[in-house]
Design a protein around this motif. Sequence first.
Motif, short mmCIF file in Angstrom:
data_model
loop_
_atom_site.label_atom_id
_atom_site.label_comp_id
_atom_site.label_asym_id
_atom_site.label_seq_id
_atom_site.Cartn_x
_atom_site.Cartn_y
_atom_site.Cartn_z
N TRP A 177 0.85 -1.19 0.00
CA TRP A 177 0.00 0.00 0.00
C TRP A 177 0.89 1.25 0.00
N SER A 178 0.65 2.16 -0.92
CA SER A 178 1.37 3.43 -0.90
C SER A 178 0.78 4.30 0.23
N ARG A 179 1.50 5.33 0.62
CA ARG A 179 0.98 6.23 1.66
C ARG A 179 -0.33 6.88 1.21
N GLU A 180 -0.40 7.24 -0.07
CA GLU A 180 -1.62 7.89 -0.59
C GLU A 180 -2.81 6.93 -0.54
N GLN A 181 -2.58 5.65 -0.87
CA GLN A 181 -3.66 4.66 -0.82
C GLN A 181 -4.13 4.45 0.62
N LEU A 182 -3.18 4.43 1.55
CA LEU A 182 -3.55 4.27 2.96
C LEU A 182 -4.33 5.49 3.46
N LEU A 183 -3.94 6.67 3.01
CA LEU A 183 -4.69 7.88 3.39
C LEU A 183 -6.13 7.79 2.91
N ASP A 184 -6.33 7.37 1.66
CA ASP A 184 -7.67 7.25 1.11
C ASP A 184 -8.49 6.23 1.88
N ARG A 185 -7.89 5.07 2.16
CA ARG A 185 -8.62 3.96 2.78
C ARG A 185 -8.87 4.20 4.27
N VAL A 186 -7.87 4.72 4.97
CA VAL A 186 -7.95 4.79 6.43
C VAL A 186 -8.49 6.13 6.93
N TRP A 187 -8.07 7.22 6.29
CA TRP A 187 -8.51 8.54 6.73
C TRP A 187 -9.72 9.04 5.93
N GLY A 188 -9.83 8.59 4.67
CA GLY A 188 -10.93 9.05 3.82
C GLY A 188 -10.46 10.08 2.81
N ARG A 189 -11.11 10.09 1.65
CA ARG A 189 -10.69 10.97 0.56
C ARG A 189 -10.94 12.44 0.85
N ASP A 190 -11.91 12.73 1.69
CA ASP A 190 -12.30 14.13 1.90
C ASP A 190 -11.51 14.82 3.02
#
Length: 229
Positions: A177-190
């Motif tokens: 998982w890239s950091r960006e993918q983890l941000l999207d999945r765990v923190w949310g896109r918004d």
Amino acid sequence: MTALQPSVLVVEDEPAQREVLIYNLEAEGFRVISAEDGNEALVLVEEERPDLILLDWMLPGTSGIEICRQIKMRPSLRAIPIIMISARSEEVDKVRGLETGADDYVAKPYSILELIARAKSQLRRTRPAAVGERLTFDDILLDAETHKVFRGAQELKLGPTEFRLLTTFMEKPGRVWSREQLLDRVWGRDIYVDTRTVDVHIGRLRKALSRHGGEDPIRTVRGAGYALG
């Protein structure tokens, strides 16, 4: 924060049916995105990367069967399960839908309870924690329903972000998982969070996992991100 809440894209041009689906799916804890036609659906699939798609066959303009074919042709999207919904109940239509790439086929009129059960069945394969399943990796057990994590006989204390990170890793062991993918999945896109925040929480997760001994199961992949195992 509900970034790990399973997301469903409902593609249905009939407003009344669309609203019934949205209402019942949200009542079951899904995050629902909706589209009225195929072109809007294709845009939303790219932008949102939903966990599941409920796709009506008879759509204005591009048909649902063609939308299904286009989604399944794209390597980045083909793993998303698609349940085709159709007034066509003949066996030949069902076969055509499944051969085009649909993962399941439901004929109208359908039972909303059965449709939700089928949706959960698809998610059990692709997002098991989202439907309350237990996940295991080596000596680590994560119980999504009770929100508890054990390593061996020891219960581990994880913060909510670390729990979501571990869930993401344990649903797809070995995946980088890239950091960006983890941000999207765990923190949310918004939500805007610096990518360095990911490193901080990975550090906390590693510490929690190794608190009672045992090797660090999280692998840093240089220039790419992180993986479990």
